[in-house]
Scaffold this active site. Sequence first.
Site, PDB file in Angstrom:
ATOM      1  N   SER A  45       0.725  -1.281  -0.084  1.00  8.97           N
ATOM      2  CA  SER A  45       0.015  -0.022  -0.003  1.00  8.97           C
ATOM      3  C   SER A  45       0.969   1.217   0.014  1.00  8.97           C
ATOM      4  CB  SER A  45      -0.882   0.027   1.464  1.00  8.97           C
ATOM      5  OG  SER A  45      -1.474   1.298   1.401  1.00  8.97           O
ATOM      6  N   TYR A  53      -2.672  -1.554   9.975  1.00  3.19           N
ATOM      7  CA  TYR A  53      -2.487  -1.670   8.645  1.00  3.19           C
ATOM      8  C   TYR A  53      -1.295  -0.962   8.162  1.00  3.19           C
ATOM      9  CZ  TYR A  53      -4.072  -0.956   3.819  1.00  3.19           C
ATOM     10  OH  TYR A  53      -4.088  -1.066   2.366  1.00  3.19           O
TER      11      TYR A  53
END
Length: 256
Positions: free
Chosen positions: A138, A151
Amino acid sequence: MKGKWALVTGATAGLGFAVAEGLAGAGASIVLHDLVAPKQAADDLRARFGVEVITAGVDLSQRDAIEAMMADLLDRCGAIDILVNNAVVRHFAAIEQFPPERWEQALAVNLSAPFHLIRLALPAMKQRSWGRIINMGSIYSSRAVEDRIDYVTTKTAILGMTRAVAIETARSGITCNTLCPGTLPTPAILDKIATMATTSSRAVEDVTRDYLGERQPTQRFIEMNAVAAMVVFLCSAAANDITGASLPIDGGWSVA
């Protein structure tokens, strides 16, 4: 890619399904994984691309379940030639309020599951002297954001896993890379923007432009099929020497 089997985790919809579509379009047979076996998605791929599709409904937070799934798949497919670690969980909270059980789940699904899937897929890949491992990172693999410690931490750690696997497999015909997308038009993001628009009594288009403008200089969503196309490219002969890389697909966000 005919004759190759690709396992895509978290593939009922969204980015995972887009990646499966791209690989099926290139001729690969597909293992579609999600928490609940995605039968409808599998039927769709079979009908449109004429490839073999197997479904797997497995909780990736459970090592025993991962091992049982991989044993079954290796028996049925011979090898998982392409492994796309896409499945992810996330929770939104400040660190001091973050539920410990959510932290443990994120470590299990986002980090330990890719480790187990890689270690179980590698022997057959090495026997065939060919394999492609693609970990989905990401923009937050290289940047931080508030209230998403699970995350940010796991997406950062996946880069280290990718580098370690790439070094260990550099002379085996196997590559391992990470793709790092920016903001994708996922249902969660679209719902968030719609809520913001309703709350502020503004047009969705205006809120979308401002939302993306704070992140991606292009002011556009990252197209899921563009990420899928990069996966397909990494599985091609042209990408034989790309390994250990972290490849941004973020509309310039990482350099802004």
